[in-house]
Motif scaffolding. Structure first.
Motif, PDB file in Angstrom:
ATOM      1  N   GLN A 337      -5.550  -8.727   4.796  1.00 12.69           N
ATOM      2  CA  GLN A 337      -5.814  -9.934   4.030  1.00 12.69           C
ATOM      3  C   GLN A 337      -6.407  -9.515   2.691  1.00 12.69           C
ATOM      4  N   GLY A 338      -6.384 -10.420   1.723  1.00 11.81           N
ATOM      5  CA  GLY A 338      -7.011 -10.115   0.450  1.00 11.81           C
ATOM      6  C   GLY A 338      -6.164 -10.566  -0.716  1.00 11.81           C
ATOM      7  N   ASN A 339      -6.415  -9.964  -1.853  1.00 11.33           N
ATOM      8  CA  ASN A 339      -5.695 -10.288  -3.072  1.00 11.33           C
ATOM      9  C   ASN A 339      -5.563  -9.003  -3.881  1.00 11.33           C
ATOM     10  N   GLY A 340      -4.598  -8.183  -3.502  1.00 14.48           N
ATOM     11  CA  GLY A 340      -4.436  -6.905  -4.178  1.00 14.48           C
ATOM     12  C   GLY A 340      -3.206  -6.186  -3.679  1.00 14.48           C
ATOM     13  N   THR A 341      -3.065  -4.933  -4.052  1.00 11.81           N
ATOM     14  CA  THR A 341      -1.935  -4.108  -3.637  1.00 11.81           C
ATOM     15  C   THR A 341      -2.437  -2.806  -3.040  1.00 11.81           C
ATOM     16  N   ILE A 342      -1.652  -2.253  -2.137  1.00 10.62           N
ATOM     17  CA  ILE A 342      -2.001  -0.979  -1.514  1.00 10.62           C
ATOM     18  C   ILE A 342      -0.811  -0.032  -1.590  1.00 10.62           C
ATOM     19  N   ALA A 343      -1.113   1.251  -1.571  1.00  8.97           N
ATOM     20  CA  ALA A 343      -0.098   2.295  -1.444  1.00  8.97           C
ATOM     21  C   ALA A 343      -0.353   3.032  -0.141  1.00  8.97           C
ATOM     22  N   ILE A 344       0.713   3.331   0.582  1.00 10.85           N
ATOM     23  CA  ILE A 344       0.596   4.050   1.848  1.00 10.85           C
ATOM     24  C   ILE A 344       1.161   5.451   1.655  1.00 10.85           C
ATOM     25  N   LYS A 345       0.355   6.452   1.984  1.00 11.72           N
ATOM     26  CA  LYS A 345       0.758   7.838   1.852  1.00 11.72           C
ATOM     27  C   LYS A 345       0.812   8.490   3.227  1.00 11.72           C
ATOM     28  N   VAL A 346       1.755   9.409   3.403  1.00 11.11           N
ATOM     29  CA  VAL A 346       1.837  10.236   4.609  1.00 11.11           C
ATOM     30  C   VAL A 346       1.861  11.684   4.158  1.00 11.11           C
ATOM     31  N   ASN A 347       0.887  12.463   4.633  1.00 13.88           N
ATOM     32  CA  ASN A 347       0.718  13.861   4.197  1.00 13.88           C
ATOM     33  C   ASN A 347       0.667  13.982   2.680  1.00 13.88           C
ATOM     34  N   ILE A 351       4.805   6.725   0.330  1.00 18.50           N
ATOM     35  CA  ILE A 351       6.059   6.302   0.959  1.00 18.50           C
ATOM     36  C   ILE A 351       6.376   4.839   0.684  1.00 18.50           C
ATOM     37  N   THR A 352       5.385   4.015   0.310  1.00 21.99           N
ATOM     38  CA  THR A 352       5.649   2.615   0.029  1.00 21.99           C
ATOM     39  C   THR A 352       4.437   1.973  -0.620  1.00 21.99           C
ATOM     40  N   THR A 353       4.664   0.827  -1.248  1.00 24.08           N
ATOM     41  CA  THR A 353       3.581  -0.019  -1.748  1.00 24.08           C
ATOM     42  C   THR A 353       3.754  -1.409  -1.153  1.00 24.08           C
ATOM     43  N   MET A 354       2.668  -2.183  -1.167  1.00 23.06           N
ATOM     44  CA  MET A 354       2.702  -3.502  -0.538  1.00 23.06           C
ATOM     45  C   MET A 354       1.735  -4.430  -1.247  1.00 23.06           C
ATOM     46  N   VAL A 384      -4.352   3.569   0.018  1.00 23.22           N
ATOM     47  CA  VAL A 384      -5.073   3.488  -1.252  1.00 23.22           C
ATOM     48  C   VAL A 384      -4.960   2.068  -1.802  1.00 23.22           C
ATOM     49  N   CYS A 385      -6.078   1.498  -2.203  1.00 23.08           N
ATOM     50  CA  CYS A 385      -6.065   0.195  -2.862  1.00 23.08           C
ATOM     51  C   CYS A 385      -5.777   0.428  -4.345  1.00 23.08           C
ATOM     52  N   THR A 386      -4.620  -0.065  -4.818  1.00 23.10           N
ATOM     53  CA  THR A 386      -4.209   0.185  -6.199  1.00 23.10           C
ATOM     54  C   THR A 386      -4.574  -0.956  -7.142  1.00 23.10           C
ATOM     55  N   SER A 387      -4.925  -2.124  -6.593  1.00 24.01           N
ATOM     56  CA  SER A 387      -5.406  -3.227  -7.429  1.00 24.01           C
ATOM     57  C   SER A 387      -6.120  -4.239  -6.553  1.00 24.01           C
TER      58      SER A 387
END
Length: 615
Positions: A337-347, A351-354, A384-387
Motif C-alpha cells: 500500500q502507499g503512494n510511490g514506486t518500487i524497484a525489485i532486484k534479484v542478485n 528485474i521490474t518496477t511497480m 528499493v523505494c524509488t519515489s
C-alpha cells in the motif's frame, strides 16, 4: 503449560504440527490441573526417544522431572509411573556423550547436574542430603527449607545472579553449559554460557550468547542444535503479544564458534534461517539487511498476531537473502500500500518496477525480466523505494503452473439497473440499491478498527450531514455530491446485487475507490400497493451499520461483526401505502464490508409484497 506439541521441518521454514504428545492429564504422578509443564528436552538412545519434562506432583510440593518414551519423535509417548528419584526442579536437559554416557541438568535453586544410568530413568550415584537456604514468601515471611536428598551436584563456576533453563551440548571435545541469566538488578534474561573439559564441570564462565531482548520480554529459554552441519540457536520472544510476554513465539538464528571454541554473540533477527521458496509469500519485513529510511511496524497495530510490514521512503531499500527461484513464472506479486514506486532486484539486477497506489493493502502483479540466480536457483531479493513512500507486507512469484488471478470486477457482483422496478428475491432480500461511492475516513483513528463503532459512537458519527439534502432528498443515478469533511466529489450508482448480500467492499474496489476506513451510504425505495403493518426490518452487516425507514432510525448494529442474515431486527414498523425510503450507512475500518436486509412478519417469514425502485 498444560501440554506439549511436537513440530517438524526439513527446511526450517515450513513446520508441521504433529499435535499433542503429552498433556497434564497423561502423567500418572502429576497434578492434572497443575499447568506446570515447563521447558522439556528429548534425546534418542537404545532405539527409543526419551522425553524429559518438569511437572508439579499431585502430592507434595515443588517439581519432579518425568520421562516419557516413544519409538517415533512424534509419539505416541508413554509416561513412566514415577518421576526420576532425587531430582527436584525444572527445565531438564540431557546430554549424550560420545561414549554413550548420559548426563542430566536442571534448574531451580541453582543449576545442578548428574549422571544417568544407561536406562535414562535413574540417577547413577548416591543421593546426598542438601540443606537449601531459607527463602521469603510474597509477604516477606521466612520459609524454613527442609533438608532434601538430592542427586548430583551444583554446577560450579557460573556467575552470580538468577539462572535457570540449562542446556548442555558438546562441540570439538569441549562441553558447553548454556543458561538464561539475569546479569543486572531488575533486569531481564540474557543467554549465557560456560565451558569445561568434563560434562559436570568445573565450568569456566565465558560470557553472553544473546543479550537481553530489546522488546522487554522477561525470559529467553533456548536450545542449540547442529542440523546438516550448521549450528542453530532456538530461542523465544514475545513479538506476537508485545503486551503479554507469557505468550511466546519461537525464533531461530544461526550460531557460530570462534577458533578457540568460544561462541560468537548472536544478534536476534526476524529473518531467521532457511531457504524461502519464491512461490510463497516472502516476508521482507523480516529482512537480512536494510539501507536508508526503513521502519518495521505491525500490519494491524491492534492485532499484532497478523504480523509485520516494512515501510520504505524514497531511496530506502530492504534485502532478503536465500530465496529459491525454482519453478517460477517471471511474474512478481507484491502485497503493498502507499503512494510511490518500487524497484525489485534479484542478485543486484533490477528485474521490474511497480507503481504502488493503494489506500490499504492489496496485491499487485508485474512481469519481470529473466532472473539470474546462484547455484541451485538460490538468489537474494532487494526492494528499493524509488519515489514516494510505500508499505510492503510480502513479495512472491507465480509458480510455473499457476495462473495469474483475475482481479474481481464490478460486474462479478453487480448489474446496472435497467428496469423500472424489482422485487425481493425468494428469501425476501432487497438487492436493488442506490450506492454512493465510499466516503474516506482514513485520517480518523476511530476508523482504524471496527471495535470503535460503539452504540455511543454510531449515532454521533452517522447522523451527521455529509452532503446537502442527505436525509431530505432522494438521489438520482449518476448524481454527484460534494462531501464537505473529506473534500471528495462522489457519485451515486443504481445497481442490482447478484447476491443476497450486497458486497460494498467489491463495489468500492470495482469503482477503484478506497475500500477500508470508509463510510458507505445506500438507499432504495420500497413501493407498496397497500399498507403493510407489524413487519420488522431484519439486517446484517460486516462493519457497524445504522438503518433508517422514512427518516426514522429503526435499527443499529454496532462494533466489529460479521455479516449474518437477520443479525439484528427492528421493533414492529409499518410500510406505508406508496413510497417508503430505506437508507443505510455502513461504517467500515479494516474489514471486507457487505450488508443484507429484508422485511419479515410476526412469524419470521419474509415479506415480499412490494416493489423496489431507485427513482
Amino acid at each position: 503449560m498444560a501440554d506439549y506439541h511436537v513440530f517438524s521441518s526439513e527446511n526450517l521454514i515450513d513446520w508441521q504440527d504433529h499435535g499433542i504428545i503429552i498433556s497434564q492429564q497423561d502423567v500418572p504422578w502429576g497434578n492434572p490441573e497443575g499447568y506446570s509443564m515447563w521447558a522439556p528436552d528429548c534425546v534418542y538412545k537404545n532405539g527409543k526417544y526419551y522425553f524429559f519434562f518438569p511437572n508439579a506432583p499431585k502430592n507434595g510440593h515443588g517439581f519432579g522431572i518425568g520421562v516419557a518414551t516413544a519409538s517415533k519423535p512424534e509419539g505416541p509417548f508413554t509416561c513412566e509411573a514415577q518421576p526420576i528419584n532425587g531430582i527436584s526442579g525444572i527445565d531438564p536437559c540431557v546430554l549424550l556423550d560420545d561414549d554413550g554416557s548420559a548426563y542430566i541438568y536442571w534448574g531451580g535453586m541453582g543449576i545442578r547436574g548428574a549422571k544417568l544410568k544407561d536406562n535414562l530413568l535413574e540417577v547413577d550415584g548416591e543421593l546426598q542430603e542438601v540443606k537449601f537456604p531459607d527463602r521469603k514468601d510474597e509477604n516477606g515471611n521466612t520459609i524454613k527449607m527442609p533438608a532434601m536428598k538430592i542427586a548430583g551436584k551444583e554446577m560450579k563456576g557460573l556467575p552470580e545472579g538468577f539462572k535457570e533453563g540449562p542446556f548442555a551440548f558438546k562441540h570439538n571435545g569441549k562441553y558447553y553449559l548454556t543458561f538464561p541469566w539475569v546479569r543486572k538488578e531488575n533486569g531481564t534474561e540474557t543467554l549465557a554460557y560456560a565451558m569445561s573439559d568434563s560434562p559436570l564441570g568445573p565450568w569456566t564462565f565465558k560470557g553472553i550468547i544473546m543479550a537481553e531482548h530489546a522488546n522487554g520480554c522477561w525470559t529467553n529459554h533456548h536450545s542449540i542444535v547442529n542440523y546438516k552441519g550448521q549450528w542453530y540457536l532456538f530461542y523465544h520472544r514475545n513479538d506476537y503479544s508485545p503486551k503479554f510476554d507469557k505468550n511466546r513465539s519461537v525464533c531461530i538464528d544461526k550460531l557460530s564458534f570462534n577458533a578457540d571454541g568460544s561462541i560468537q554473540e548472536v544478534k536476534p533477527t526476524l529473518r531467521g534461517v532457511g531457504i524461502s521458496p519464491a512461490t510463497k509469500p516472502i516476508q521482507i519485513d523480516r529482512y537480512s539487511s536494510i539501507s536508508g529510511n526503513v521502519k518495521t511496524n505491525y500490519v494491524m497495530a491492534f492485532m499484532p498476531q497478523m504480523g509485520w510490514q516494512v515501510s520504505l521512503q524514497k531511496g530506502a531499500s530492504v534485502k532478503y537473502t536465500d530465496v529459491d527461484f525454482s519453478g517460477i513464472k517471471p511474474i512478481a506479486v507484491v502485497r503493498a500500500q502507499g503512494n510511490g514506486t518500487i524497484a525489485i532486484k534479484v542478485n543486484g539486477k533490477m528485474i521490474t518496477t511497480m507503481d504502488v497506489n493503494a489506500v490499504r493493502m492489496s496485491e499487485e502483479y508485474t512481469a519481470t525480466s529473466p532472473i539470474t540466480t546462484r547455484t541451485n536457483n538460490i538468489a537474494d531479493i532487494e526492494v528499493v523505494c524509488t519515489s514516494g513512500e510505500v508499505d510492503i507486507d510480502w513479495i512472491r512469484f507465480l509458480g510455473e503452473n499457476e495462473e495469474m488471478p483475475k482481479a474481481p470486477q464490478l460486474t462479478d457482483y453487480f448489474n446496472k439497473v435497467t428496469t423500472s422496478s424489482a422485487t425481493p428475491d425468494q428469501d425476501g432480500f432487497i438487492r436493488r440499491w442506490l450506492l454512493l461511492e465510499p466516503i474516506s475516513k482514513k485520517s480518523m483513528k476511530e476508523y482504524s478498527s471496527n471495535l470503535n463503532f460503539t452504540y455511543k459512537f454510531m449515532p454521533q458519527e452517522l447522523n451527521k450531514e455529509y452532503y446537502p439534502g442527505q436525509f431530505k432528498k432522494f438521489p438520482k443515478d449518476g448524481q454527484k455530491v460534494k462531501i464537505a469533511a473529506s473534500g471528495q466529489t462522489l457519485q451515486w450508482h443504481a445497481l442490482d446485487s447478484k447476491r443476497f448480500n450486497t458486497k460494498l467492499f467489491r463495489f468500492a474496489s470495482g469503482m477503484k475507490k478506497q475500500m477500508y476506513s470508509v463510510l458507505f451510504w445506500a438507499t432504495t425505495i420500497i413501493d407498496c400497493e397497500e399498507e403493510i403493518k407489524d413487519v420488522r426490518l431484519a439486517a446484517g452487516s460486516n462493519g457497524a451499520s445504522m438503518w433508517w425507514l422514512n427518516g426514522e432510525n429503526v435499527l443499529t448494529l454496532e462494533s466489529d461483526r460479521r455479516m449474518v442474515k437477520d443479525d439484528g431486527t427492528s421493533n414492529r414498523i409499518t410500510l406505508h401505502k406508496g413510497r417508503n425510503i430505506l437508507r443505510v450507512a455502513v461504517a467500515n475500518g479494516p474489514g471486507m464490508s457487505d450488508m443484507c436486509a429484508r422485511f419479515i412478519d410476526e412469524k419470521g417469514n419474509p415479506v415480499t409484497g412490494y416493489l423496489i425502485k431507485t427513482k
